[in-house]
Scaffold this motif. Structure first.
Motif, short mmCIF file in Angstrom:
data_model
loop_
_atom_site.label_atom_id
_atom_site.label_comp_id
_atom_site.label_asym_id
_atom_site.label_seq_id
_atom_site.Cartn_x
_atom_site.Cartn_y
_atom_site.Cartn_z
N ARG A 216 4.25 5.16 1.67
CA ARG A 216 4.74 7.24 2.45
C ARG A 216 5.49 7.48 2.52
O ARG A 216 6.63 8.40 2.20
N ASN B 124 -5.20 9.65 -4.53
CA ASN B 124 -5.12 8.91 -4.45
C ASN B 124 -4.26 8.19 -4.99
O ASN B 124 -3.52 8.92 -4.44
N THR B 125 -4.85 6.91 -5.33
CA THR B 125 -3.40 6.01 -5.42
C THR B 125 -2.73 5.92 -6.61
O THR B 125 -2.71 5.74 -7.33
N SER C 103 1.12 4.96 -8.41
CA SER C 103 1.73 3.57 -9.00
C SER C 103 3.46 4.32 -8.51
O SER C 103 4.46 4.71 -8.77
N ASP D 99 1.34 11.79 1.67
CA ASP D 99 -0.30 11.13 1.89
C ASP D 99 -1.05 11.94 0.14
O ASP D 99 -1.67 12.21 0.25
N THR D 100 -1.45 10.79 -0.78
CA THR D 100 -1.67 11.02 -1.58
C THR D 100 -3.62 11.00 -1.38
O THR D 100 -3.96 10.80 -1.36
N SER E 137 0.62 -1.18 -0.26
CA SER E 137 0.53 -0.38 -0.02
C SER E 137 0.99 1.27 0.26
O SER E 137 2.00 0.91 0.87
N HIS E 138 0.60 2.30 -0.66
CA HIS E 138 1.51 3.55 -1.15
C HIS E 138 0.87 4.33 0.58
O HIS E 138 1.46 5.37 1.14
N ARG E 139 -0.27 3.65 1.38
CA ARG E 139 -0.88 4.42 2.71
C ARG E 139 0.30 3.77 3.71
O ARG E 139 0.07 4.16 4.96
#
Length: 385
Positions: A44, A243-244, A246, A240-241, A37-39
């Motif tokens: 992050r 949206n998702t 890449s 913390d973008t 996850s990007h979160r």
């Protein structure tokens, strides 16, 4: 003339997505955080690293906020226009395709009543002395589709009442940007660092952040929201973008930023781009069929190098035939593997466009130019018959 024998090692001259950095390979992306996850903390951290390295390379002031946003530079500009346009009068500089789009959106989509469009034809800049800096001002620092750039910061007063909103997508990482005279700056990864598409970046001065923290003049879709009822969403500027993103593209952006740091940062990037422009300038001095679209040397872009064909045979053609001739000329070069994506932008006058950003080697541009001469002769014979 005889066909050249030397081809560019990397015949990639597209103005977006642009050539990868010298020495780039997929192995540079081996550490990409895929399947995560990007979160997550690691995700992050990667996103935050893009932000901090971008600030460092570009010399962005420490009190500015920088965030990663959706939809490339176009998304970054649009989210700012939708969030801010209309609170005060707006002046917009329109002198090529994308700056023309910003003007059209403000007039026809957002229907801003107090709007002034200062326009100029391809190859020229609007009269900067007519800008009213008490209003919000929207400008494109470098016209990607016209090859014309703002020569310096002297036209922008250090103290101005409105916000100066700058689309810098083909200027960032190749030209000096006057951060002390701008308020909002946007760019993407796919231009001067040769990154992948679909991700934009936005940088906000403290004045701009304060404006954006106030309620928007209109409802905003989720991907345009930099603020909520509590004010500016600070987490966006910590990675913390909205949206998702890449994470593969994130790793590629980091690869480009690390390369920029290794070669000497912004001064080295600027020097490489200027060398590319110098190579084209030297060639044009001896060519009798082509010249810069920008007549003024001081406004010529070193990244999006736009050229017009001035040969009498070409000038005698209809607009439709000119387009076909350029397609034929660039097709010959591409078929030989000597250069790709060299035609001017679809809305620009029929001609040529060579990306000269720092990821392009000057030796490759020097190898390309004889192929353009050869292809011109072949095309002249075809269309003059």
């Amino acid at each position: 003339m005889s066909k050249p024998t030397v081809r560019p090692s990397r015949p990639f001259f597209s103005s977006g997505p642009c050539a990868k950095r010298p020495g780039w390979s997929l192995s540079g992306l081996d550490q990409a955080l895929l399947g995560r996850s990007h979160r997550a903390p690691e995700g992050r951290a990667r996103l935050r690293e893009v932000i901090t390295r971008s600030k460092d390379v570009l010399g962005i002031p420490s009190d500015w906020r920088v965030g990663i946003v959706p939809a490339s530079d176009t998304g970054a500009v649009e989210m700012i226009l939708w969030a801010l346009a209309g609170e005060r009068g707006i002046d917009v500089l329109s002198f090529e395709s994308f700056s023309g789009t910003w003007a059209q959106d403000l007039r026809d989509v957002l229907k801003i009543e107090d709007l002034r469009v200062l326009d100029a034809p391809y190859g020229e800049l609007p009269d900067l002395t007519k800008v009213d800096w008490t209003r919000d001002v929207i400008l494109t620092w470098n016209g990607t589709t016209s090859g014309v750039c703002i020569p310096d910061a002297s036209a922008i007063p250090a103290e101005h009442e409105g916000l100066v909103i700058c689309d810098a997508t083909s200027a960032a990482f190749a030209m000096d940007l006057p951060w002390d005279r701008l308020d909002i700056v946007t760019w993407s990864w796919q231009k001067a660092l040769g990154g992948e598409a679909a991700h934009g970046m936005v940088a906000l001065s403290p004045r701009a952040a304060a404006r954006l923290a106030q309620p928007s003049p209109r409802p905003l879709p989720k991907i345009f929201r930099l603020a909520n009822k509590k004010g500016l969403i600070e987490a966006i500027f910590e990675g913390d973008t909205i949206n998702t993103p890449s994470m593969l593209c994130v790793e590629d952006a980091l690869d480009g930023l690390r390369w920029a740091e290794q070669i000497g940062g912004l001064p080295a990037l600027k020097a490489r781009s200027q060398q590319n422009l110098a190579a084209v300038t030297k060639w044009i001095a001896t060519a009798d069929w082509v010249s810069f679209l920008s007549a003024k040397e001081e406004t010529r872009s070193s990244t999006s190098i736009c050229l017009k064909i001035t040969a009498p045979w070409f000038e005698s053609l209809s607009a439709e035939a000119k387009g076909k001739a350029v397609k034929h000329l660039t097709g010959l070069v591409a078929k030989e593997g000597a250069g790709y994506d060299l035609a001017s932008y679809r809305d620009a006058p029929a001609g040529l466009r060579i990306w000269g950003g720092a990821t392009v080697e000057t030796a490759d541009i020097e190898a390309l130019l004889p192929w353009l001469d050869w292809a011109h002769e072949q095309t002249r014979a075809e269309f003059s018959a």
